[in-house]
Write a protein that holds these residues in place. Structure first.
Motif, PDB file in Angstrom:
ATOM      1  N   ALA A  43       0.815  -1.220   0.000  1.00 42.53           N
ATOM      2  CA  ALA A  43       0.000   0.000   0.000  1.00 42.53           C
ATOM      3  C   ALA A  43       0.850   1.272   0.000  1.00 42.53           C
ATOM      4  N   GLY A  44       2.126   1.146   0.383  1.00 46.26           N
ATOM      5  CA  GLY A  44       2.970   2.330   0.306  1.00 46.26           C
ATOM      6  C   GLY A  44       3.727   2.738   1.552  1.00 46.26           C
ATOM      7  N   PRO A  45       3.189   2.522   2.766  1.00 41.51           N
ATOM      8  CA  PRO A  45       3.940   3.019   3.925  1.00 41.51           C
ATOM      9  C   PRO A  45       5.246   2.242   4.134  1.00 41.51           C
ATOM     10  N   VAL A  46       6.250   2.956   4.637  1.00 44.07           N
ATOM     11  CA  VAL A  46       7.563   2.330   4.852  1.00 44.07           C
ATOM     12  C   VAL A  46       7.462   1.374   6.038  1.00 44.07           C
ATOM     13  N   VAL A  47       7.877   0.119   5.820  1.00 41.43           N
ATOM     14  CA  VAL A  47       7.858  -0.823   6.947  1.00 41.43           C
ATOM     15  C   VAL A  47       9.242  -0.970   7.572  1.00 41.43           C
ATOM     16  N   ARG A  48      10.263  -0.668   6.773  1.00 42.27           N
ATOM     17  CA  ARG A  48      11.613  -0.809   7.289  1.00 42.27           C
ATOM     18  C   ARG A  48      12.531   0.087   6.475  1.00 42.27           C
ATOM     19  N   SER A  49      13.467   0.762   7.153  1.00 45.23           N
ATOM     20  CA  SER A  49      14.489   1.529   6.433  1.00 45.23           C
ATOM     21  C   SER A  49      15.838   0.965   6.845  1.00 45.23           C
ATOM     22  N   VAL A  50      16.660   0.693   5.854  1.00 45.21           N
ATOM     23  CA  VAL A  50      17.991   0.150   6.147  1.00 45.21           C
ATOM     24  C   VAL A  50      19.017   1.122   5.587  1.00 45.21           C
ATOM     25  N   GLY A  51      19.989   1.482   6.403  1.00 46.40           N
ATOM     26  CA  GLY A  51      20.963   2.464   5.930  1.00 46.40           C
ATOM     27  C   GLY A  51      22.377   2.118   6.336  1.00 46.40           C
ATOM     28  N   MET A  52      23.298   2.810   5.729  1.00 47.55           N
ATOM     29  CA  MET A  52      24.696   2.649   6.157  1.00 47.55           C
ATOM     30  C   MET A  52      25.348   4.024   6.200  1.00 47.55           C
ATOM     31  N   ILE A  53      26.211   4.207   7.174  1.00 47.68           N
ATOM     32  CA  ILE A  53      26.958   5.466   7.193  1.00 47.68           C
ATOM     33  C   ILE A  53      28.443   5.139   7.090  1.00 47.68           C
ATOM     34  N   HIS A  54      29.076   5.844   6.208  1.00 49.21           N
ATOM     35  CA  HIS A  54      30.478   5.590   5.895  1.00 49.21           C
ATOM     36  C   HIS A  54      31.288   6.798   6.342  1.00 49.21           C
TER      37      HIS A  54
END
Ligand code: ADP
Length: 527
Positions: free
Chosen positions: A271-282
């Motif tokens: 439907a569109g809503p974000v269920v998970r955000s995965v990120g990396m910081i370098h």
């Protein structure tokens, strides 16, 4: 209930039969087998509820009779008939599987019927027991197999766990080495997970501080906080799948400012809503510093290059005038005072003129070299065949003098500055004719072939060739392999060729076999 009486004495059989049938409403039916063989035949032919077995038969004696019957018909209950003084054999019969024994001569109606019923019931229970036992055994085997499977699963599980622990360790180490931390955010539960390296980059004690977005934001440099916050928020609102941003963090432990590059990817429900955000910081602080150093270095290099270029230009330009004076006045001196000067003085003046002229040639070439600059050229679609034809026209005399043959195939349209391309052709063709073995007619061939995204040109000759160890050196300014007495030259021609080609974004190199010939190649972009 069918009772097979195995008894060779007809009187005894008759007695038993009567006893069995006499009771009121007797349910017994009897049959007689007078020896073991006929009894077994009978049992084969029809089912019997119980066997009354005499152990003294004509064809089988004693306990062996019980064994034989049991072996053939293990499910038929047996009541053994023994003699008066032979109770011991009755007991042994029980051990062999008979259900009961009766002493002949003591057989009374009720006890015989009871014994028979008891034997039948016991046999039924025995059979049931055997069946249950078999079931139990099968269940046990199943259980054992299951246990083995379970054990294997457990082994696999602990191996997988070991591997998981190992790869987690490797991942943590790799993140530490690369200064690359990862995080995961689940909006539904507001749960944030940081890898160890995130704590390190932010200078926070490992796992002591709470892994929250607020805590993270607190570590971001105040000037970059809004941009960083907006990057996440906006990408979620705009329905984007990912974003990238660079910002600064202030290390909590030391106050040092670190530059980080963040990349994040959102995973959305249908439907569109974000269920998970995965990120990396370098942590790119060192890389940024290196880049800045490199930029400053390139800037300085460009400055000093420009200075050098100006210097070379001014020098060569300004040197020409006094040099011309030296040459002209030396020639004047020689002409006017020829009669007053002795032969040696005339020879010295000749050396001065010759040296001056050589210096003039050097300065001319140096001037030409310093004029080859990127901003001095106009790179545009150019017909390389037309450029070559013009060059050959200019060189007609020189070519004619040597008797050289120059051939060329179809040549393409390329991106080039026509004057500079002409210079490349002219320098390479002049060399191809000049570096020719004595008594040989120079043969020069110019061609172009497609080489990936470029055109690769070749100027080939049948000249003296070049040893491989000099393949690079000859392109360096003032580098010559011969003295001016062997071959005229200043050592600048190939340096100009390389400079022009590289400024056009191409490459140039030589392939050669001493004594056979050389092929000078260079690439240019197609028009
Ligand atoms: P110059 O010809 O003025 O000496 P170049 O820079 O054009 O200077 O060439 C450098 C050196 O490379 C030459 O001195 C010569 O030794 C060698 N060279 C150039 N072209 C050729 C060729 N076609 N065959 C053999 N040697 C060559």
């Amino acid at each position: 209930m069918k009772v097979l009486v195995v008894e060779d004495n007809p009187a005894d059989y008759e007695l038993i039969r009567e006893v069995l049938l006499e009771g009121p409403g007797s349910s017994f039916e009897t049959a007689n087998g007078s020896d073991l063989a006929s009894a077994l035949t009978h049992l084969d032919a029809e089912e019997c509820s119980v066997l009354l077995l005499d152990l003294g038969l004509p064809d089988s004696q004693g306990i062996e009779t019980v064994r034989t019957v049991r072996a053939r018909f293990p499910g038929v209950p047996i009541v053994v008939l023994t003699g008066l003084d032979d109770e011991e054999i009755g007991v042994r019969a029980l051990q062999e599987g008979a259900q009961d024994y009766l002493v002949k001569g003591e057989i009374a109606g009720p006890s015989l019927a009871r014994s028979i019923r008891y034997a039948v019931e016991r046999s039924r229970i025995d059979q049931e027991l055997i069946r249950k036992n078999a079931e139990l055994e099968a269940a046990y085997e199943g259980l054992a197999a299951h246990e083995e499977e379970l054990r294997q699963n457990l082994d696999e599980l602990s191996r997988a766990e070991r591997e998981l622990r190992m790869s987690t360790h490797l991942l943590t180490k790799a993140q530490e080495i690369a200064h690359l931390g990862s995080w995961e955010y689940t909006p539904a539960t507001n749960r944030v997970v940081w890898s160890d390296e995130v704590y390190r980059i932010l200078g926070l004690p490992l796992h002591e501080s709470p892994a929250t977005f607020a805590e993270f934001l607190e570590s971001v440099h105040p000037d970059d906080r809004e941009a960083m916050n907006a990057a996440y928020r906006d990408s979620v609102e705009r329905g984007e799948d990912r974003y990238e941003i660079e910002y600064r963090v202030v290390r909590a432990s030391t106050g040092a400012i670190r530059h980080v590059h963040e990349k994040c990817e959102h995973f959305r429900a249908a439907a569109g809503p974000v269920v998970r955000s995965v990120g990396m910081i370098h942590d790119v602080t060192e890389r940024k510093q290196d880049e800045a150093d490199l930029r400053a270095y390139a800037e300085r290099l460009k400055g000093s290059n420009d200075d050098l270029q100006r210097f070379a230009y001014v020098c060569s330009h300004d040197l020409q005038e006094p040099l011309r004076s030296i040459i002209s006045f030396s020639q004047l001196l020689e002409r006017r005072y020829r009669t007053q000067l002795d032969g040696e003085a005339g020879e010295y003046i000749g050396f001065i003129v010759e040296g001056g002229q050589r210096m003039q040639a050097l300065i001319r070439d140096l001037l030409q070299f310093s004029r080859v600059t990127a901003h001095g050229s106009t790179i545009r679609p150019t017909d390389s065949a037309a450029v070559l034809t013009e060059v050959l026209g200019d060189m007609r005399l020189a070519i004619g003098e040597t008797g050289a043959s120059v051939e060329y195939g179809p040549l393409p349209m390329v991106m080039a500055d026509p004057t500079q391309l002409g210079q490349v052709f002219s320098n390479l063709i002049a060399n191809a004719i000049k570096y020719c073995a004595p008594e040989t007619t120079p043969m020069v061939r110019i061609a172009a072939v497609e080489d990936g995204p470029s055109w690769s040109f070749a100027v080939e000759d049948n000249g003296i060739g070049i040893a491989p160890e000099y393949f690079d050196r000859i392109f360096v300014i003032f580098q010559r392999l011969h003295t001016k007495d062997e071959y005229e030259g200043t050592g600048i021609g190939l340096a100009i060729v390389r400079k022009i080609v590289e400024q056009h974004g191409g490459r140039c190199w030589v392939e050669s076999t001493p004594g056979v010939g050389s092929a000078f190649r260079f690439t240019l972009k197609p028009a």
